[in-house]
Design a protein around this motif. Structure first.
Motif, PDB file in Angstrom:
ATOM      1  N   GLY A   2      10.404  -3.938  -3.610  1.00  0.00           N
ATOM      2  CA  GLY A   2       9.654  -4.627  -2.567  1.00  0.00           C
ATOM      3  C   GLY A   2       9.582  -3.830  -1.280  1.00  0.00           C
ATOM      4  O   GLY A   2      10.305  -2.841  -1.087  1.00  0.00           O
ATOM      5  N   THR A   3       8.720  -4.267  -0.390  1.00  0.00           N
ATOM      6  CA  THR A   3       8.508  -3.574   0.887  1.00  0.00           C
ATOM      7  C   THR A   3       9.793  -3.502   1.704  1.00  0.00           C
ATOM      8  O   THR A   3      10.145  -2.445   2.236  1.00  0.00           O
ATOM      9  CB  THR A   3       7.400  -4.280   1.696  1.00  0.00           C
ATOM     10  OG1 THR A   3       6.217  -4.325   0.895  1.00  0.00           O
ATOM     11  CG2 THR A   3       7.114  -3.560   2.987  1.00  0.00           C
ATOM     12  N   GLY A  33       6.492   4.458   3.748  1.00  0.00           N
ATOM     13  CA  GLY A  33       5.089   4.299   3.354  1.00  0.00           C
ATOM     14  C   GLY A  33       4.489   2.990   3.818  1.00  0.00           C
ATOM     15  O   GLY A  33       3.642   2.411   3.132  1.00  0.00           O
ATOM     16  N   VAL A  34       4.936   2.526   4.992  1.00  0.00           N
ATOM     17  CA  VAL A  34       4.412   1.279   5.558  1.00  0.00           C
ATOM     18  C   VAL A  34       3.997   1.537   7.008  1.00  0.00           C
ATOM     19  O   VAL A  34       4.344   2.549   7.589  1.00  0.00           O
ATOM     20  CB  VAL A  34       5.461   0.130   5.512  1.00  0.00           C
ATOM     21  CG1 VAL A  34       5.871  -0.169   4.077  1.00  0.00           C
ATOM     22  CG2 VAL A  34       6.666   0.435   6.383  1.00  0.00           C
ATOM     23  N   THR A  35       3.286   0.583   7.562  1.00  0.00           N
ATOM     24  CA  THR A  35       2.929   0.690   8.970  1.00  0.00           C
ATOM     25  C   THR A  35       4.098   0.189   9.810  1.00  0.00           C
ATOM     26  O   THR A  35       4.983  -0.536   9.325  1.00  0.00           O
ATOM     27  CB  THR A  35       1.691  -0.163   9.298  1.00  0.00           C
ATOM     28  OG1 THR A  35       2.014  -1.540   9.083  1.00  0.00           O
ATOM     29  CG2 THR A  35       0.493   0.247   8.446  1.00  0.00           C
ATOM     30  N   LYS A  36       4.066   0.551  11.075  1.00  0.00           N
ATOM     31  CA  LYS A  36       5.088   0.072  12.009  1.00  0.00           C
ATOM     32  C   LYS A  36       5.030  -1.452  12.108  1.00  0.00           C
ATOM     33  O   LYS A  36       6.056  -2.128  12.165  1.00  0.00           O
ATOM     34  CB  LYS A  36       4.847   0.729  13.375  1.00  0.00           C
ATOM     35  CG  LYS A  36       5.991   0.610  14.328  1.00  0.00           C
ATOM     36  CD  LYS A  36       5.743   1.549  15.505  1.00  0.00           C
ATOM     37  CE  LYS A  36       6.151   0.911  16.785  1.00  0.00           C
ATOM     38  NZ  LYS A  36       5.866   1.727  17.950  1.00  0.00           N
ATOM     39  N   LYS A  37       3.822  -1.997  12.066  1.00  0.00           N
ATOM     40  CA  LYS A  37       3.644  -3.447  12.132  1.00  0.00           C
ATOM     41  C   LYS A  37       4.316  -4.123  10.924  1.00  0.00           C
ATOM     42  O   LYS A  37       4.966  -5.163  11.068  1.00  0.00           O
ATOM     43  CB  LYS A  37       2.150  -3.781  12.180  1.00  0.00           C
ATOM     44  CG  LYS A  37       1.866  -5.260  12.288  1.00  0.00           C
ATOM     45  CD  LYS A  37       0.370  -5.517  12.374  1.00  0.00           C
ATOM     46  CE  LYS A  37       0.108  -7.016  12.425  1.00  0.00           C
ATOM     47  NZ  LYS A  37      -1.300  -7.334  12.513  1.00  0.00           N
ATOM     48  N   THR A  38       4.170  -3.523   9.760  1.00  0.00           N
ATOM     49  CA  THR A  38       4.809  -4.071   8.555  1.00  0.00           C
ATOM     50  C   THR A  38       6.324  -4.022   8.686  1.00  0.00           C
ATOM     51  O   THR A  38       7.018  -4.972   8.316  1.00  0.00           O
ATOM     52  CB  THR A  38       4.348  -3.308   7.298  1.00  0.00           C
ATOM     53  OG1 THR A  38       2.934  -3.455   7.168  1.00  0.00           O
ATOM     54  CG2 THR A  38       5.035  -3.806   6.049  1.00  0.00           C
ATOM     55  N   LEU A  39       6.832  -2.912   9.212  1.00  0.00           N
ATOM     56  CA  LEU A  39       8.278  -2.803   9.407  1.00  0.00           C
ATOM     57  C   LEU A  39       8.763  -3.926  10.328  1.00  0.00           C
ATOM     58  O   LEU A  39       9.752  -4.604  10.018  1.00  0.00           O
ATOM     59  CB  LEU A  39       8.640  -1.436   9.999  1.00  0.00           C
ATOM     60  CG  LEU A  39      10.126  -1.149  10.107  1.00  0.00           C
ATOM     61  CD1 LEU A  39      10.406   0.322   9.866  1.00  0.00           C
ATOM     62  CD2 LEU A  39      10.679  -1.546  11.461  1.00  0.00           C
TER      63      LEU A  39
END
Length: 192
Positions: A2-3, A33-39
Motif C-alpha cells: 500500500g501507499t 513514488g508519491v506526491t508530497k500531498k499524498t505523503l
C-alpha cells in the motif's frame, strides 16, 4: 504494498542511511513514488512520519535480536551469540548503528518530538524482553541485569559508530557473559 507502506519503506531507507533532519519530505515522497500531498494525506507532519518510521522498525528490530540470541543454552551463551551477531551485522557497509539511538541523539534538542517517545518505547520493550528472559532463567535481580546488558549493548553500538570496529560488540558480549556468570555463581552460592 500500500501507499502508506511504500512511504514508510522509503523513509526507513533514507532516514537510516542519512539523518532525519537532512532528509526532506520531498525526498521521501520522491523515493516512495508519491506526491508530497499524498505523503501528507498519510502523515500529518514530518515529525509524525519520523515517529511512524521508528515505530515500524520496533518489532522487527526486537525480533532480530531475539533471533540472534536464540532460546537455547544458558543466558550467558545467548548474550554472547547476540553480541557476536551484532558484530557481524556491523561489518556490513550499510550498517549505521541503532536507528532509535541515532534518532534520540539527533532530536535531543526537540523535547516532545513524537519520535523520542517511540525510541523510548523501543528501548523499554527491549529491556522488558531481557528482564523476562532473565527471570525465566532464574536470575534474582533480572531488572538490574537487563539494564546493565542494555547499557553494554548501546555502548557497543556507540563505540562501533565512532571507531568502525565490530570488536566492541564482541567485548561487550564477553562482558555480558561474565556479568551473567557472576550473577549465576552468586545465586548458586546463596542457595547452596
Amino acid at each position: 504494498m500500500g501507499t502508506r507502506d511504500r512511504i514508510l519503506e522509503a523513509a526507513d531507507a533514507l532516514f537510516y542511511a542519512g539523518s532525519i533532519r537532512e532528509v526532506s519530505v520531498e525526498r521521501v515522497a520522491e523515493q516512495a513514488g508519491v506526491t508530497k500531498k499524498t505523503l501528507y494525506y498519510h502523515f500529518r507532519s514530518k515529525d509524525d512520519l519520523v515517529a511512524a518510521y521508528l515505530d515500524a522498525r520496533q518489532l522487527r528490530t526486537l525480533e532480530r535480536y531475539q533471533n540472534w540470541a536464540g532460546s537455547r543454552g544458558a543466558m550467558a551463551e545467548r548474550m554472547e551469540r547476540m553480541f557476536a551477531a551484532l558484530a557481524e551485522a556491523a561489518k556490513q557497509p550499510e550498517w549505521r548503528g541503532c536507528g532509535f539511538i541515532r534518532a534520540a541523539v539527533e532530536l535531543a534538542d526537540s523535547p516532545g518530538h513524537p519520535a523520542l517517545d517511540v525510541a523510548r518505547s523501543h528501548k523499554e520493550s527491549f529491556e522488558t524482553w531481557l528482564q523476562r528472559d532473565l527471570e525465566n532463567a532464574g536470575y534474582a535481580d533480572a531488572a538490574s541485569l537487563a539494564r546493565m546488558i542494555l547499557v553494554l549493548l548501546d555502548g557497543a553500538v556507540a563505540r562501533m559508530l565512532v571507531h568502525r570496529n565490530p570488536d566492541y560488540a564482541l567485548e561487550a558480549g564477553r562482558a555480558a557473559s561474565l556479568l551473567l556468570q557472576a550473577a549465576e555463581s552468586h545465586r548458586l552460592r546463596s542457595t547452596g
